[in-house]
Design a protein around this motif. Structure first.
Motif, short mmCIF file in Angstrom:
data_model
loop_
_atom_site.label_atom_id
_atom_site.label_comp_id
_atom_site.label_asym_id
_atom_site.label_seq_id
_atom_site.Cartn_x
_atom_site.Cartn_y
_atom_site.Cartn_z
N ALA A 274 -0.25 29.77 48.99
CA ALA A 274 0.33 28.63 47.68
C ALA A 274 2.16 27.76 47.35
N LYS A 275 2.19 26.78 48.17
CA LYS A 275 3.69 26.32 47.52
C LYS A 275 3.63 26.11 45.87
N THR A 276 4.67 25.77 45.36
CA THR A 276 4.54 25.90 44.47
C THR A 276 6.56 25.28 44.16
N LEU A 277 6.72 24.99 42.97
CA LEU A 277 8.48 24.19 43.24
C LEU A 277 8.95 25.95 42.62
N ARG A 278 9.49 26.17 43.09
CA ARG A 278 10.03 27.77 42.65
C ARG A 278 11.41 27.65 41.52
N CYS A 279 11.68 26.67 41.28
CA CYS A 279 12.59 26.51 40.24
C CYS A 279 12.47 26.74 39.32
N PRO A 280 13.42 26.89 38.15
CA PRO A 280 12.71 26.31 36.06
C PRO A 280 12.22 24.98 36.52
N VAL A 281 11.27 24.63 36.04
CA VAL A 281 10.85 23.22 35.31
C VAL A 281 10.50 22.84 34.01
N MET A 282 10.69 21.50 34.00
CA MET A 282 10.42 21.07 32.16
C MET A 282 9.17 20.00 32.96
N LEU A 283 8.22 19.71 32.31
CA LEU A 283 7.49 18.57 32.62
C LEU A 283 7.45 18.20 31.09
N VAL A 284 7.66 16.22 31.04
CA VAL A 284 7.84 15.59 29.72
C VAL A 284 6.74 14.82 30.36
N VAL A 285 6.03 14.41 28.71
CA VAL A 285 5.42 13.71 28.42
C VAL A 285 4.84 12.70 27.17
N GLY A 286 5.06 12.04 26.93
CA GLY A 286 4.79 11.44 25.53
C GLY A 286 2.94 11.50 25.79
N ASP A 287 2.53 11.62 24.03
CA ASP A 287 1.70 11.72 23.32
C ASP A 287 0.42 10.32 23.68
N ASN A 288 1.59 9.44 23.67
CA ASN A 288 0.36 8.15 23.81
C ASN A 288 0.81 7.49 24.97
N ALA A 289 0.60 8.23 26.45
CA ALA A 289 1.43 7.75 27.53
C ALA A 289 0.39 8.22 29.07
N PRO A 290 0.18 6.80 29.76
CA PRO A 290 -0.72 6.81 30.61
C PRO A 290 -0.62 7.59 31.25
N ALA A 291 0.48 8.84 32.11
CA ALA A 291 0.70 9.22 32.37
C ALA A 291 -0.05 11.40 32.59
N GLU A 292 -0.42 11.26 31.02
CA GLU A 292 -0.87 12.22 30.59
C GLU A 292 -1.61 13.23 31.47
N ASP A 293 -2.32 12.66 31.81
CA ASP A 293 -3.07 13.53 32.59
C ASP A 293 -3.00 13.86 33.50
N GLY A 294 -2.35 13.29 34.25
CA GLY A 294 -1.18 13.67 35.40
C GLY A 294 -0.45 15.16 35.46
N VAL A 295 -0.15 15.20 34.61
CA VAL A 295 1.28 15.25 34.24
C VAL A 295 0.63 16.60 33.57
N VAL A 296 -0.57 17.03 32.83
CA VAL A 296 -1.17 18.04 31.86
C VAL A 296 -1.72 18.64 33.04
N GLU A 297 -2.26 18.17 34.33
CA GLU A 297 -3.00 18.68 35.74
C GLU A 297 -2.05 18.96 36.35
N CYS A 298 -0.55 18.75 37.05
CA CYS A 298 0.32 19.27 37.26
C CYS A 298 1.09 20.66 37.00
N ASN A 299 1.06 20.70 35.36
CA ASN A 299 1.46 21.84 34.60
C ASN A 299 0.70 23.33 34.86
N SER A 300 -0.26 22.43 35.32
CA SER A 300 -1.95 23.28 35.88
C SER A 300 -1.43 24.30 37.32
N LYS A 301 -0.50 23.05 38.35
CA LYS A 301 -0.28 23.58 39.18
C LYS A 301 0.58 24.43 39.44
N LEU A 302 1.23 24.86 38.10
CA LEU A 302 3.11 25.08 38.46
C LEU A 302 3.05 26.77 37.49
#
Length: 404
Positions: A274-302
């Motif tokens: 599996a490829k992943t980001l090797r560095c520390p990562v902070m994912l940020v999204v607003g609770d009323n943002a159109p990108a919320e689903d994408g950020v949640v899925e990205c979090n599940s892959k890290l």
């Protein structure tokens, strides 16, 4: 909550207490006793507010890369082994429209004065950019990422801490996958790791036929609720996107972003090699943002050990604009977790002098870890990992998987 090490108590106790009280579901920063100074609401009243900045300390550069010139503005000079902060904006914006409010915030300046800061504009998106000639081939998302080592080499950076929004977050994530040794950490706002399918592609094409380009981009930046209710902010950005960014160049960037492929990442252990980001990562999204689903899925892959998921309360599609204080506070804790400690004045403490602002790299050797897990409403597990060096100093990583 018991905090390992007396010296960590002041640095992390407040954050961990807030996380615990919120049930580890959502990281919220209390409004009644803010750690950081608030932002005057009048800053967003004028459409010019996004472009106002004390630019006297910034220097502009056009850097040659394998895929064309790249416009960069930089403040400061490399400081020993300390990483540079490198930003990349979202589609429809440039570094000024995307980051001025955030980096002009007083407490953010208190942090960034200890780092060299480098803002990267995607090709042709900077203020006053000339229109690309007919037939110009805009770089792919992978090529945009491959342009960044030229920036790092040009200024002599050893490595960077990236802050990206939307399309810029995708570019920086791809950059970290291709050149992991150049990236110390990532703050990814509104990242969508997925390429567009045929249905999404068709919907985008149809939207382009029925809406103007600025309106199409606005639907990417803001939620429908914001488009309806936050009219002042939306109108300001509609004007700036239409007047400041070259429309032909923007169309090329928009088309390329919508042609992106899936970000090739998977949580370690879920698939072979599996490829992943090797560095520390902070994912940020607003609770009323159109990108919320994408950020949640990205979090599940890290990797949950090195990933922090911050869902910003009372925020929409541009948390760095509408909630710069909260994002600044989160960024400060992110730096502390990486071993860079900012001795900033804490307004929730009374009595006693607070050391003047300085940045110190902490030892990472001989660390002991304590991992605890809990659940939110009996559903998804939560984890916080604390590390402490033998001298009582260390780094703290927080991972929160927010249920939707």
């Amino acid at each position: 909550m018991k905090v390992l090490g007396h010296r960590l108590e002041l640095l992390t106790g407040l954050l961990l207490h807030d996380v615990t009280m919120a049930g580890l579901q959502e990281l919220r920063f209390p409004e009644e006793k803010p750690l950081l100074r608030g932002q005057d609401a009048t800053e967003l009243e004028s459409s010019d507010a996004f472009l106002l900045a004390a630019d006297t300390d910034w220097k502009e550069h056009d850097i040659e890369t394998p895929y064309g010139l790249l416009h960069v503005v930089i403040r400061g000079s490399p400081k020993g082994n300390r990483p540079a902060i490198l930003t990349y904006h979202d589609v429809g914006l440039n570094h000024k429209l995307c980051f001025n409010t955030f980096f002009n915030f007083e407490d953010m300046q208190e942090i960034t004065k200890h780092f060299v800061v480098c803002h990267v504009d995607a090709p042709g998106q900077q203020v006053g950019a000339s229109q690309f000639p007919q037939g110009y081939q805009f770089p792919s998302m992978e090529q945009l990422a491959a342009m960044l080592p030229s920036v790092v080499q040009h200024f002599g950076f050893k490595y960077v801490i990236g802050i990206g929004v939307g399309a810029g977050a995708y570019v920086l994530a791809k950059f970290a996958l291709i050149f992991p040794d150049l990236v110390e950490g990532l703050v990814l706002v509104n990242i969508d790791p997925n390429g567009k399918g045929w249905i999404d592609w068709a919907a985008t094409k149809l939207s382009g036929l029925t809406s103007t380009l600025p309106d199409t981009v606005l639907s990417h930046l803001f939620s429908q609720e914001e488009l309806v209710n936050n009219t002042e902010l939306v109108q300001s950005y509609r004007q700036q996107i239409g007047n400041v960014v070259n429309q032909a160049n923007l169309q090329l960037f928009w088309n390329m972003y919508n042609s992106r492929r899936d970000l090739d990442i998977n949580r370690p252990g879920t698939v072979p090699n599996a490829k992943t980001l090797r560095c520390p990562v902070m994912l940020v999204v607003g609770d009323n943002a159109p990108a919320e689903d994408g950020v949640v899925e990205c979090n599940s892959k890290l990797d949950p050990i090195t990933t922090t998921f911050l869902k910003m309360a009372d925020s929409g599609g541009l948390p760095q604009v509408t909630q710069p204080g909260k994002l600044t506070e989160a960024f400060k804790y992110f730096l502390q977790g990486m071993g860079y400690i900012a001795y900033l004045k804490d307004r929730r403490l009374s009595g006693g002098a607070v050391p003047s602002a300085s940045m110190t790299r902490l030892a990472r050797s001989r660390t002991a870890s304590l991992t605890s897990a809990s659940s939110v409403d009996g559903s998804r597990p939560q984890a916080c990992t604390h590390s402490e060096s033998s001298e009582g100093l260390g780094q703290v990583n927080h991972t929160m998987e927010v249920s939707c």
